[in-house]
Write a protein that holds these residues in place. Structure first.
Motif, mmCIF file in Angstrom:
data_model
loop_
_atom_site.group_PDB
_atom_site.id
_atom_site.type_symbol
_atom_site.label_atom_id
_atom_site.label_comp_id
_atom_site.label_asym_id
_atom_site.label_seq_id
_atom_site.Cartn_x
_atom_site.Cartn_y
_atom_site.Cartn_z
ATOM 1 N N UNK A 182 -67.809 -34.884 -34.533
ATOM 2 C CA UNK A 182 -68.104 -35.318 -35.906
ATOM 3 C C UNK A 182 -69.089 -34.358 -36.562
ATOM 4 N N UNK A 183 -68.873 -34.095 -37.854
ATOM 5 C CA UNK A 183 -69.733 -33.174 -38.590
ATOM 6 C C UNK A 183 -69.840 -33.618 -40.038
ATOM 7 N N UNK A 184 -70.993 -33.363 -40.628
ATOM 8 C CA UNK A 184 -71.132 -33.669 -42.055
ATOM 9 C C UNK A 184 -70.496 -32.582 -42.926
ATOM 10 N N UNK A 185 -69.897 -31.570 -42.285
ATOM 11 C CA UNK A 185 -69.208 -30.512 -43.019
ATOM 12 C C UNK A 185 -67.714 -30.785 -43.150
ATOM 13 N N UNK A 186 -67.248 -31.895 -42.590
ATOM 14 C CA UNK A 186 -65.845 -32.298 -42.724
ATOM 15 C C UNK A 186 -65.814 -33.822 -42.704
ATOM 16 N N UNK A 187 -64.611 -34.422 -42.713
ATOM 17 C CA UNK A 187 -64.557 -35.883 -42.678
ATOM 18 C C UNK A 187 -65.164 -36.382 -41.367
ATOM 19 N N UNK A 188 -65.973 -37.449 -41.367
ATOM 20 C CA UNK A 188 -66.224 -38.379 -42.469
ATOM 21 C C UNK A 188 -67.394 -37.989 -43.365
ATOM 22 N N UNK A 189 -67.896 -36.770 -43.246
ATOM 23 C CA UNK A 189 -68.975 -36.328 -44.131
ATOM 24 C C UNK A 189 -70.334 -36.872 -43.756
ATOM 25 N N UNK A 190 -70.515 -37.247 -42.482
ATOM 26 C CA UNK A 190 -71.806 -37.766 -42.028
ATOM 27 C C UNK A 190 -72.139 -37.181 -40.661
ATOM 28 N N UNK A 191 -73.394 -36.792 -40.494
ATOM 29 C CA UNK A 191 -73.830 -36.201 -39.232
ATOM 30 C C UNK A 191 -73.685 -37.201 -38.090
#
Length: 226
Positions: free
Chosen positions: A37-46
């Protein structure tokens, strides 16, 4: 015949190993975020793992004579062209067929290039301690973490001299193994710690599997000191 990229990676690993053995050098820690997971792609949260890794990095950096290297595996989902190619399980034929570092890539004929493991291998080799922070994804390790784990099989008995098997000759590799392969542990002696978190089931199973894997590599559990 070996790719120039493999030769460059081997030189980088050898330089990292010399640095790691230098008693005058600072203590180096490799902190790994195992979440995709990354805030640079979906879902947009760290991810929670990224946040906890940040806390660990800040704690380590407060210590004297330390260097921290942050390996963020979520970049595989958020950076164009970032790739870890899958393991082809050469070891299942014979251990000497699995080279340290992995020589299965690049495969230019198949367009299998830009393998991030060429950079990751020296980062493991340079570390005195490794900390993995990861969530549970459906009872297992996230796919980005599993890709790296599979490609580190060559650190557990891999052949540092592919010329001994004529590159990828299965028959020569089997003969070497039957003659008595010594299974060199290329990352032995480094300390490790693991943080696994999850919302439901699977946390303890994944924690145990990661610890078993790292112990099999002959890394040493940091224990209470972690």
């Amino acid at each position: 015949e070996l790719p120039l990229e493999w030769l460059a990676t081997r030189r980088a690993i050898q330089a990292a190993e010399r640095k790691q053995r230098d008693r005058r050098s600072p203590a180096r820690f490799l902190v790994i975020n195992g979440s995709a997971r990354s805030d640079q792609s979906c879902p947009g949260e760290m991810s929670k793992s990224h946040r906890m890794a940040d806390l660990a990095i800040r704690a380590l950096e407060r210590e004297k004579r330390t260097e921290v290297d942050f390996l963020d595996l979520s970049l595989l989902t958020s950076q164009y062209g970032r790739t870890i190619h899958p393991c082809k399980a050469c070891v299942s034929t014979a251990m000497p067929l699995c080279n340290w570092p992995c020589s299965c890539y690049p495969n230019h004929a198949m367009g299998q290039v830009q393998d991030w493991m060429n950079e990751i291998y020296p980062r493991w080799a340079a570390a005195h301690g490794v900390l993995i922070v990861t969530p549970v994804n459906w009872y297992q390790a996230p796919s980005v973490l599993k890709l790296m784990i599979d490609r580190l099989v060559c650190a557990d008995g891999g052949n540092p001299d592919p010329s001994r098997t004529g590159g990828k000759d299965p028959q020569r590799a089997k003969e070497l193994e039957l003659a008595g392969w010594d299974y060199p542990k290329h990352l032995a002696g480094r300390a490790f710690a693991v943080v696994v978190h999850g919302d439901a089931a699977g946390v303890e199973n994944l924690r145990r599997m990661l610890c078993d894997w790292l112990t099999d590599l002959e890394l040493i559990q940091a224990g209470p000191s972690a």
